[in-house]
Scaffold this motif. Structure first.
Motif, PDB file in Angstrom:
ATOM      1  N   VAL A 145     -33.029   6.273   7.009  1.00  0.00           N
ATOM      2  CA  VAL A 145     -33.170   5.957   8.383  1.00  0.00           C
ATOM      3  C   VAL A 145     -33.069   7.292   9.314  1.00  0.00           C
ATOM      4  O   VAL A 145     -33.123   8.193   8.750  1.00  0.00           O
ATOM      5  CB  VAL A 145     -31.959   5.176   8.880  1.00  0.00           C
ATOM      6  CG1 VAL A 145     -31.852   3.801   8.181  1.00  0.00           C
ATOM      7  CG2 VAL A 145     -30.639   5.899   8.701  1.00  0.00           C
ATOM      8  N   SER A 146     -33.940   6.970  10.530  1.00  0.00           N
ATOM      9  CA  SER A 146     -34.051   8.179  11.367  1.00  0.00           C
ATOM     10  C   SER A 146     -32.618   8.836  11.728  1.00  0.00           C
ATOM     11  O   SER A 146     -31.867   8.003  11.899  1.00  0.00           O
ATOM     12  CB  SER A 146     -34.991   7.649  12.544  1.00  0.00           C
ATOM     13  OG  SER A 146     -36.156   7.289  12.313  1.00  0.00           O
ATOM     14  N   ALA A 147     -32.917  10.039  11.942  1.00  0.00           N
ATOM     15  CA  ALA A 147     -31.357  10.593  12.177  1.00  0.00           C
ATOM     16  C   ALA A 147     -31.284  10.735  13.910  1.00  0.00           C
ATOM     17  O   ALA A 147     -32.156  11.125  14.540  1.00  0.00           O
ATOM     18  CB  ALA A 147     -31.199  12.123  11.586  1.00  0.00           C
TER      19      ALA A 147
ATOM     20  N   PRO B 145     -42.737  14.630  12.697  1.00  0.00           N
ATOM     21  CA  PRO B 145     -42.056  13.061  12.359  1.00  0.00           C
ATOM     22  C   PRO B 145     -40.730  13.103  12.474  1.00  0.00           C
ATOM     23  O   PRO B 145     -39.897  14.203  12.773  1.00  0.00           O
ATOM     24  CB  PRO B 145     -42.595  12.696  10.912  1.00  0.00           C
ATOM     25  CG  PRO B 145     -42.586  14.059  10.253  1.00  0.00           C
ATOM     26  CD  PRO B 145     -42.859  15.089  11.577  1.00  0.00           C
ATOM     27  N   SER B 146     -40.029  11.902  12.299  1.00  0.00           N
ATOM     28  CA  SER B 146     -38.558  11.757  12.290  1.00  0.00           C
ATOM     29  C   SER B 146     -37.804  12.582  11.091  1.00  0.00           C
ATOM     30  O   SER B 146     -38.513  12.928  10.053  1.00  0.00           O
ATOM     31  CB  SER B 146     -38.089  10.335  12.036  1.00  0.00           C
ATOM     32  OG  SER B 146     -38.778   9.733  10.979  1.00  0.00           O
ATOM     33  N   ALA B 147     -36.792  13.350  11.428  1.00  0.00           N
ATOM     34  CA  ALA B 147     -36.214  14.479  10.455  1.00  0.00           C
ATOM     35  C   ALA B 147     -35.308  13.731   9.485  1.00  0.00           C
ATOM     36  O   ALA B 147     -34.252  13.731   9.595  1.00  0.00           O
ATOM     37  CB  ALA B 147     -35.359  15.368  11.406  1.00  0.00           C
ATOM     38  N   ASN B 148     -36.013  12.994   8.608  1.00  0.00           N
ATOM     39  CA  ASN B 148     -35.112  12.105   7.477  1.00  0.00           C
ATOM     40  C   ASN B 148     -36.211  12.193   6.213  1.00  0.00           C
ATOM     41  O   ASN B 148     -37.303  12.292   6.516  1.00  0.00           O
ATOM     42  CB  ASN B 148     -34.985  10.936   7.940  1.00  0.00           C
ATOM     43  CG  ASN B 148     -36.011   9.871   8.263  1.00  0.00           C
ATOM     44  OD1 ASN B 148     -36.279  10.178   9.612  1.00  0.00           O
ATOM     45  ND2 ASN B 148     -36.782   9.429   7.539  1.00  0.00           N
ATOM     46  N   ARG B 149     -35.413  11.975   5.104  1.00  0.00           N
ATOM     47  CA  ARG B 149     -36.183  11.856   3.766  1.00  0.00           C
ATOM     48  C   ARG B 149     -36.971  10.504   4.004  1.00  0.00           C
ATOM     49  O   ARG B 149     -36.604   9.718   4.583  1.00  0.00           O
ATOM     50  CB  ARG B 149     -35.062  11.840   2.736  1.00  0.00           C
ATOM     51  CG  ARG B 149     -34.647  13.311   2.419  1.00  0.00           C
ATOM     52  CD  ARG B 149     -35.305  14.102   1.816  1.00  0.00           C
ATOM     53  NE  ARG B 149     -35.768  13.651   0.494  1.00  0.00           N
ATOM     54  CZ  ARG B 149     -36.677  14.444  -0.596  1.00  0.00           C
ATOM     55  NH1 ARG B 149     -37.336  15.499  -0.122  1.00  0.00           N
ATOM     56  NH2 ARG B 149     -36.409  14.266  -1.832  1.00  0.00           N
TER      57      ARG B 149
ATOM     58  N   ILE C  46     -34.455   5.085  19.257  1.00  0.00           N
ATOM     59  CA  ILE C  46     -35.593   4.092  19.007  1.00  0.00           C
ATOM     60  C   ILE C  46     -36.702   4.994  18.948  1.00  0.00           C
ATOM     61  O   ILE C  46     -36.975   5.812  19.921  1.00  0.00           O
ATOM     62  CB  ILE C  46     -35.797   3.245  20.136  1.00  0.00           C
ATOM     63  CG1 ILE C  46     -34.816   1.948  19.752  1.00  0.00           C
ATOM     64  CG2 ILE C  46     -37.093   2.724  20.211  1.00  0.00           C
ATOM     65  CD1 ILE C  46     -35.002   0.812  20.682  1.00  0.00           C
ATOM     66  N   GLU C  47     -38.056   4.758  18.222  1.00  0.00           N
ATOM     67  CA  GLU C  47     -38.972   5.667  18.439  1.00  0.00           C
ATOM     68  C   GLU C  47     -39.947   5.560  19.588  1.00  0.00           C
ATOM     69  O   GLU C  47     -39.699   4.452  20.179  1.00  0.00           O
ATOM     70  CB  GLU C  47     -39.732   5.686  17.056  1.00  0.00           C
ATOM     71  CG  GLU C  47     -39.153   6.626  15.967  1.00  0.00           C
ATOM     72  CD  GLU C  47     -38.568   6.095  14.547  1.00  0.00           C
ATOM     73  OE1 GLU C  47     -38.280   4.745  14.634  1.00  0.00           O
ATOM     74  OE2 GLU C  47     -38.615   6.534  13.609  1.00  0.00           O
ATOM     75  N   SER C  48     -40.902   6.347  19.774  1.00  0.00           N
ATOM     76  CA  SER C  48     -41.848   6.360  20.880  1.00  0.00           C
ATOM     77  C   SER C  48     -42.700   5.126  20.606  1.00  0.00           C
ATOM     78  O   SER C  48     -43.025   4.823  19.409  1.00  0.00           O
ATOM     79  CB  SER C  48     -42.534   7.558  21.057  1.00  0.00           C
ATOM     80  OG  SER C  48     -43.338   7.947  19.702  1.00  0.00           O
TER      81      SER C  48
HETATM   82 MG    MG Z   1     -39.712   7.903  10.469  1.00  0.00          MG
END
Ligand code: MG
Ligand code: AMP
Length: 318
Positions: free
Chosen positions: A146-148, A138-142, A175-177
């Motif tokens: 926000v996504s990093a 998943p996105s590498a953020n807490r 932007i995410e997939s």
């Molecule tokens: Mg995310």
């Protein structure tokens, strides 16, 4: 945790860390991903722990090539067409999981589907190749942050919860997939993203459904969590076992039980408990018991997500 340059040596090191069950953050063409070996349940559990996610949601599994995708999921005709057109790239396909996938249950949050994508970033590809196994990422953020899109932000956000951050400069899309459900006859867009719906429709030569439009009943993220409800009733915070009950235990002090017992972690380790949760629920459900007694599980760290899942399993059915 200082980001390291994505040299060949560091990528090899990252692959070794992943093989040993650690987490590695790496750049993709969308945002930075927080990766774990998708076949290692404890490693996948550590993703949720590192993100501080209060609930389990299914993760995207990143693959190096089409063969690897076909090894973990059933790639139907339309899905194959989409994969050929958009992979590698920011398109995620939700597919039926293969029985023989070897994937952790946690990666699919107990569903019989899996979200798969082949990223188009040289460092992500090199890492997948060096690892040789698919990566849940998943996105590498807490959770809630926000996504990093740059390595420094990943490192600041996750600190020492990640074993290595591979620096690949800024992520290109930010932007995410786009996420498509490709398990049925009609393709359904579950999440809009970097590949526009119109582009997908042009390739398919047909309209796709939008999950958010209503009408069809797609697997939108909000509905996903309640998907796997055991047939047996579930009784929480149990300190003793009633006649006819199966026991989902946790920790060293297990009450006497005559029916089936599965201990999520005899040592009281929440990572181990999270990794085995879905398989344990399924197995106890299959045992034929009409009720599953669940011992109390501490509500800190991964315990919060485990308890969230158990509360859903225990909720009255409609
Ligand atoms: Mg995310
Ligand atoms: P991210 O957390 O950014 O990696 O986003 C993953 C997205 O894919 C979320 O919207 C998930 O709900 C969705 N997703 C992942 N796996 C599945 C699945 N098996 N079925 C439906 N949606 C999924």
């Amino acid at each position: 945790m200082t980001p390291v340059p994505a040299t060949e040596a560091n990528i090899a090191k990252a692959a070794a860390l992943l093989r040993a069950g650690h987490l590695v953050a790496f750049p993709t063409e969308t945002v930075y991903g927080l990766g774990a070996n998708a076949r290692d349940g404890a490693a996948v559990a550590r993703i949720f722990e590192a993100k501080g996610r209060p609930r389990f949601n299914p993760l995207i599994v990143h693959v190096h090539d089409l063969g690897q995708a076909e090894g973990i999921a059933l790639v139907g005709e339309k899905a194959l067409h989409l994969a050929r057109a958009f992979w590698p790239g920011p398109l995620t396909l939700v597919l039926k999981r293969r029985e023989s996938s070897g994937l952790s249950d946690l990666v699919s949050a107990g569903l019989d589907t899996v979200a798969v994508r082949m990223p188009d970033h040289p460092i992500a590809r090199a890492l997948l190749k060096a690892a040789g196994f698919p990566l849940a990422a998943p996105s590498a953020n807490r959770s809630g942050h926000v996504s990093a899109t740059i390595a420094r932000h990943v490192a600041d956000d996750l600190g020492n919860r990640v074993a290595m951050v591979l620096d690949g400069g800024p992520a290109a899309h930010g932007i995410e997939s786009t996420v498509l459900d490709a398990t049925g006859e009609t393709i359904v867009m579950l999440r809009p993203g970097a590949v526009p719906a119109e582009t997908i429709e042009a390739v398919l030569g047909e309209r796709i459904e939008r999950a958010l439009e209503g009408g069809v009943k797609p697997l939108s993220p909000g509905q996903l969590e309640s998907h796997y409800a055991p047939r047996a009733s579930v009784r929480l915070d149990a300190n003793r076992v009633e006649a006819g009950e199966a026991l989902l235990a946790f920790g060293p002090d297990v009450p006497p039980a005559r029916g089936p017992v599965i201990n999520l972690s005899p040592s009281g380790d929440l990572v181990e408990a999270a990794a085995g949760l879905f398989a344990a629920l399924r197995a106890l459900d299959k045992s034929g018991a009409t009720s599953i007694a669940v011992m109390p599980i501490p509500n800190h760290g991964l315990g919060e997500a485990i308890n969230d899942r158990l509360r859903r399993a225990a909720a009255p059915r409609g």
